[in-house]
Design an enzyme around this catalytic site. Structure first.
Site: not given
Length: 442
Positions: A81, A89, A271, A324, A368, A395
């Site tokens: 990149c 970046c 996701q 949730e 999650d 994650c």
């Protein structure tokens, strides 16, 4: 008497040997004076000139960029990149590393966090140390997977779309993001004038042709007429309420996973990698092995991805409770799971809602949580419910390791852990841990 202000070390350069990788997309080095340097754009074993980007005299650690490589690792490649590199970046951390080396570094981070925060080895958690690429992502060095189906562009003062520099509000204008999915790139966001906007988020759904942009105007600015290279729905973030409001088209996109279509409203979680949802559902279901008629919890359930997968497999006599906190996500989950009579979705924070349900035992749990993890209190409550298997989707390896330690205190052991490279070129990694009562595994 006032203390002397500490001297900034920003811009100072040190010639250093690069040590192991650390959590967060950098490696560790030390100055001759013993200060720890967190160095980006470097690889373990290299000798580099590191220029300090944050820190003062007396700080325990400094942040730095490798601005010159004196002795390169065999894993180093030229960053594909043109916008990657020191001061550029901040979206990618490992453009300068071969794809296999990126996965190896992520595996080392997971192993280090497990050991440091939970006292667990890879053998303890049934993990062979590998981080698996997503289907189709195993590419030669120099090629970059186009995986990012959601890209949040920042807009500079001149109306150019770009991406933020690392740990900065400054915008790096770009003409193309190499990791953006084809459905995002073909919108042509980077070619347009976005004067008056603070950010433009582009979404390209997986499994449908739905495309959406979400505009966040600067205070007092008017929305532009949005004419892009493909049909899109347009949403805006309200200045007063911070909510997302429909301007044109559908207020949601349709995502496809596990043989089902899921409605995901603006700002709702899904996701980002096009293969991620299916990859994670497969890993979770293979780990849990749901049986007909069981009772399951899906915590931090989003729009109902895992709840739907569970309901499919538990049959008419099974039951699923999803919890949730996001109001829009709950609406979407209830819509997505309307065909299942024995699925219920409750809105609120898990730690507040779960005790109110009166549930004292369940067969299966999926959680999650957000990046910060579930935390000691929630883990203790889950461990008290006696589930025969728990699937923890994470994650963040640090939050996962910490919570696995708490599960250990609650009488659970990790039966199996799998790691997936669902964020190529970045330091992020997704893990699925399958837990069971420790007595069962002894």
């Amino acid at each position: 008497m006032q203390a002397e202000p500490k001297k900034s070390l920003v811009g100072e350069e040190y010639e250093v040997e690069i040590g192991p990788v650390a959590h967060g997309g950098h490696c560790i080095a030390r100055t001759d004076a013993g200060q720890v340097l967190f160095v980006r754009h470097a690889l373990p074993g290299e000798r580099v000139v590191a220029r300090v980007t944050e820190g003062e005299e007396g700080d325990r650690f400094l942040r730095a960029d490798a601005v010159e490589v004196l002795d390169a690792s065999k894993d180093r490649i030229e960053a594909p990149c043109p916008f990657a590199g020191p001061g550029r970046c901040g979206g990618c951390d490992w453009q300068h590393a071969k794809p296999g080396a990126q996965r190896r570094l992520k595996g080392e981070v997971i192993a280090e966090q497990l050991q440091r925060l939970a006292g667990l080895t890879p053998e303890d958690v049934g993990w062979d140390g590998t981080v698996m690429p997503a289907e189709g992502d195993k590419l030669p060095a120099g090629q970059v997977p186009q995986w990012r189906t959601r890209v949040q562009y920042a807009v500079d003062a001149d109306g150019h779309a770009g991406l933020r520099r690392h740990r900065s509000h400054e915008v790096e204008p770009i003409d193309h993001c190499m990791i953006a999915a084809e459905g995002v790139s073909e919108l042509g966001i980077e070619k347009r004038d976005w004067t008056g906007m603070a950010s433009v988020e582009a979404i390209a759904a997986t499994g449908s042709q739905d495309r959406q942009v979400i505009l966040t105007p600067r205070p007092g600015a008017r929305l532009p007429i949005v004419e892009l290279d493909r049909p899109v729905s347009v949403m805006r973030v309200g200045e007063k309420d911070g909510g997302t409001h429909r301007v044109h088209g559908r207020p949601f996109v349709r995502e496809r996973a596990d043989g089902r279509t899921h409605r995901v409203g603006s700002g709702g979680f899904w996701q980002v990698h096009p293969k991620a949802a299916d990859t994670l559902v497969t890993a979770v279901m293979q780990g849990l092995l749901p049986r007909k008629g069981e009772m399951a919890l899906d915590l931090y359930c989003g729009v109902g991805l895992f709840a739907g997968a569970l309901a499919d497999r538990l049959g008419d006599k099974g039951a699923v409770l999803g919890i949730e906190s996001g109001k829009r996500a709950v609406e979407d989950a209830r819509h997505n799971l309307a065909e299942f009579d024995r699925v219920r979705i409750e809105q609120g924070k898990v730690e507040a809602v779960l005790p109110r349900t009166g549930i004292t035992e369940v067969d299966l749990i999926v959680l999650d949580p957000p990046r910060a993890g579930a935390g000691r209190g929630t883990v203790a409550h889950l461990a008290s419910l006696g589930a025969r298997r728990i699937a923890y989707v994470a994650c963040d390896p640090a939050a996962l390791a910490r919570d696995l330690g708490y599960f250990g205190e609650g009488g659970y052991r990790v039966r199996m852990l799998r790691a997936f490279d669902l964020f190529p070129m970045t330091h992020h990694v997704e893990c699925v841990a399958i837990l069971e009562p420790a007595a069962k595994g002894s």
